[in-house]
Scaffold this motif. Structure first.
Motif, PDB file in Angstrom:
ATOM      1  N   VAL A 121       0.426  -1.060  -0.095  1.00 10.01           N
ATOM      2  CA  VAL A 121       0.086   0.526   0.464  1.00 10.01           C
ATOM      3  C   VAL A 121       1.374   1.161   0.138  1.00 10.01           C
ATOM      4  N   ALA A 122       0.251   1.908  -0.424  1.00 12.82           N
ATOM      5  CA  ALA A 122       1.204   4.226  -0.820  1.00 12.82           C
ATOM      6  C   ALA A 122       0.512   4.157  -0.087  1.00 12.82           C
ATOM      7  N   LEU A 123       1.703   3.900   1.045  1.00 13.27           N
ATOM      8  CA  LEU A 123       1.214   5.329   2.634  1.00 13.27           C
ATOM      9  C   LEU A 123       1.233   7.694   2.195  1.00 13.27           C
ATOM     10  N   HIS A 124       2.121   7.245   0.904  1.00 10.30           N
ATOM     11  CA  HIS A 124       2.449   9.215   0.315  1.00 10.30           C
ATOM     12  C   HIS A 124       3.341   8.864  -0.487  1.00 10.30           C
ATOM     13  N   GLU A 125       2.660   9.154  -1.733  1.00 14.66           N
ATOM     14  CA  GLU A 125       3.559   9.403  -2.564  1.00 14.66           C
ATOM     15  C   GLU A 125       3.608  10.995  -3.654  1.00 14.66           C
ATOM     16  N   THR A 126       4.458  11.710  -4.005  1.00 11.58           N
ATOM     17  CA  THR A 126       4.439  12.775  -4.311  1.00 11.58           C
ATOM     18  C   THR A 126       6.179  13.463  -5.168  1.00 11.58           C
ATOM     19  N   GLY A 127       5.463  14.416  -5.912  1.00  6.62           N
ATOM     20  CA  GLY A 127       6.450  15.220  -6.910  1.00  6.62           C
ATOM     21  C   GLY A 127       6.693  14.055  -7.941  1.00  6.62           C
ATOM     22  N   ASP A 128       7.346  13.913  -9.315  1.00 13.22           N
ATOM     23  CA  ASP A 128       7.897  13.778 -10.763  1.00 13.22           C
ATOM     24  C   ASP A 128       8.669  13.196 -10.363  1.00 13.22           C
ATOM     25  N   PRO A 129       9.455  11.780 -10.553  1.00 14.91           N
ATOM     26  CA  PRO A 129      10.392  11.035 -10.656  1.00 14.91           C
ATOM     27  C   PRO A 129      11.602  11.392 -11.301  1.00 14.91           C
ATOM     28  N   LEU A 130      11.014  12.398 -12.463  1.00 14.79           N
ATOM     29  CA  LEU A 130      11.780  13.120 -13.520  1.00 14.79           C
ATOM     30  C   LEU A 130      12.130  14.377 -13.983  1.00 14.79           C
ATOM     31  N   ALA A 131      11.774  14.439 -12.258  1.00 12.05           N
ATOM     32  CA  ALA A 131      11.557  16.471 -12.708  1.00 12.05           C
ATOM     33  C   ALA A 131      12.763  17.451 -12.097  1.00 12.05           C
ATOM     34  N   GLY A 132      13.093  15.874 -10.825  1.00 16.78           N
ATOM     35  CA  GLY A 132      14.645  16.538 -10.059  1.00 16.78           C
ATOM     36  C   GLY A 132      13.824  17.619  -9.049  1.00 16.78           C
ATOM     37  N   PHE A 133      14.957  17.952  -9.397  1.00 18.45           N
ATOM     38  CA  PHE A 133      14.770  19.585  -7.767  1.00 18.45           C
ATOM     39  C   PHE A 133      13.132  19.883  -8.262  1.00 18.45           C
ATOM     40  N   ALA A 134      13.146  20.564  -9.012  1.00 21.33           N
ATOM     41  CA  ALA A 134      11.528  21.307  -9.736  1.00 21.33           C
ATOM     42  C   ALA A 134      10.700  20.685  -9.445  1.00 21.33           C
ATOM     43  N   ASP A 135      10.406  19.087  -9.004  1.00 20.81           N
ATOM     44  CA  ASP A 135       9.428  18.734  -7.989  1.00 20.81           C
ATOM     45  C   ASP A 135       9.411  17.424  -7.472  1.00 20.81           C
ATOM     46  N   PRO A 136      10.174  17.648  -6.632  1.00 27.09           N
ATOM     47  CA  PRO A 136      11.086  16.598  -6.147  1.00 27.09           C
ATOM     48  C   PRO A 136      10.030  15.228  -5.781  1.00 27.09           C
ATOM     49  N   TYR A 137      10.781  14.172  -6.107  1.00 26.71           N
ATOM     50  CA  TYR A 137       9.904  12.596  -5.635  1.00 26.71           C
ATOM     51  C   TYR A 137      10.334  12.514  -4.195  1.00 26.71           C
ATOM     52  N   GLY A 138       8.537  11.711  -3.847  1.00 28.19           N
ATOM     53  CA  GLY A 138       9.177  10.804  -2.402  1.00 28.19           C
ATOM     54  C   GLY A 138       7.715  10.010  -2.710  1.00 28.19           C
ATOM     55  N   SER A 139       7.856   8.777  -2.218  1.00 32.53           N
ATOM     56  CA  SER A 139       7.088   7.904  -1.597  1.00 32.53           C
ATOM     57  C   SER A 139       7.130   7.367  -0.305  1.00 32.53           C
ATOM     58  N   ILE A 140       6.326   6.945  -0.010  1.00 37.79           N
ATOM     59  CA  ILE A 140       6.645   5.591   1.070  1.00 37.79           C
ATOM     60  C   ILE A 140       5.591   4.070   1.006  1.00 37.79           C
ATOM     61  N   ARG A 141       5.554   3.621   0.562  1.00 38.62           N
ATOM     62  CA  ARG A 141       5.235   1.911   0.590  1.00 38.62           C
ATOM     63  C   ARG A 141       5.251   0.690   1.518  1.00 38.62           C
ATOM     64  N   LEU A 142       4.407   0.842   1.778  1.00 38.58           N
ATOM     65  CA  LEU A 142       4.156  -0.647   3.512  1.00 38.58           C
ATOM     66  C   LEU A 142       3.977  -2.189   2.304  1.00 38.58           C
ATOM     67  N   HIS A 143       5.025  -2.795   2.816  1.00 43.62           N
ATOM     68  CA  HIS A 143       5.013  -4.524   3.060  1.00 43.62           C
ATOM     69  C   HIS A 143       4.380  -5.034   3.540  1.00 43.62           C
ATOM     70  N   LEU A 144       2.627  -4.862   3.300  1.00 43.96           N
ATOM     71  CA  LEU A 144       1.305  -5.500   4.638  1.00 43.96           C
ATOM     72  C   LEU A 144       2.241  -6.711   5.885  1.00 43.96           C
ATOM     73  N   THR A 145       2.534  -6.954   4.785  1.00 45.94           N
ATOM     74  CA  THR A 145       2.562  -8.503   5.791  1.00 45.94           C
ATOM     75  C   THR A 145       3.859  -8.556   6.690  1.00 45.94           C
TER      76      THR A 145
END
Length: 229
Positions: A121-145
């Motif tokens: 499950v994605a707990l957090h996701e923001t930004g664009d991986p291709l945008a670099g520092f213009a729109d910094p990417y960040g995400s947290i994906r949890l393995h439920l088990t």
């Protein structure tokens, strides 16, 4: 009900008041201790305020709240500005409410994913991986088990200053997403381009699933030997 633009401005003013209050007075320890005590008392006066929206709506009564807090603490304001004490107290309560709201949102995401039979499950996701520092990417994906989570982000390469994509595994509570282990010894990886980063993330998901299935993992060659659980 306060409109969102006004609420955002108020929240910014609370943070500014907090910074100003604690920076004033130089080495005056007595003043600093008085400020901390009064701010905490204001926070206590706001404990029954159960949402950030309600907190914003209580701001017009800030003066009375500070007065009640000072009386409860048995302290006078002295040279401390009322608006700064109030702003710092409201900022402290706002931070606590935001943390609680974020925690509830995470728990709801996790519960919904479990109900759907999902593995991640994605707990957090923001930004664009291709945008670099213009729109910094960040995400947290949890393995439920397992409660292991892949944290992705963008930061400057310490050697060149160029965009570096990072992947780190942390341990979270599998029911609410609270951090329980900031370094379970699975991975801490850096990539110089988005393609490698994406491939690395897919591979890392497989590794997390393997660790969850086996209860331990030993990896040689390019990675340090890791033991989990």
């Amino acid at each position: 009900m306060t409109d969102e633009m006004t609420a955002r401005a108020l929240r910014s003013s609370w943070q500014a008041a907090e910074q100003t209050l604690y920076s004033m007075g130089g080495g005056d320890v007595g003043r600093y201790e008085r400020a901390v005590t009064l701010v905490r008392a204001v926070f206590d006066e706001l404990r029954e305020t159960e949402s950030t929206a309600t907190l914003v709506d209580r701001w017009p009564d800030a003066g009375a709240i500070v007065a009640a807090a000072a009386e409860r603490a048995g302290l006078g304001l002295g040279s401390l500005p009322v608006d700064q004490v109030a702003g710092a107290g409201f900022a402290l309560r706002h931070a606590a409410l935001r943390e609680a709201e974020t925690r509830r949102a995470r728990a709801e995401l996790i519960a919904a994913a479990r109900a759907e039979g999902a593995e991640w499950v994605a707990l957090h996701e923001t930004g664009d991986p291709l945008a670099g520092f213009a729109d910094p990417y960040g995400s947290i994906r949890l393995h439920l088990t397992s409660g292991l989570a892949i944290v992705a982000g963008v930061q400057p390469d310490p050697a060149t200053g160029a965009v570096a994509h990072t992947l780190t595994v942390v341990g979270l509570d599998p029911l609410n997403g609270d951090l329980v282990d900031d370094d379970p010894g699975i991975a801490d990886l850096t990539y110089s381009d988005c393609t490698s980063f994406r491939s690395g993330e897919v591979a890392l998901r497989g590794l997390v699933e393997e660790v969850a299935a086996q209860g331990s993992c030993r990896i040689m060659d390019d990675c340090v030997v890791y033991e989990v659980w």
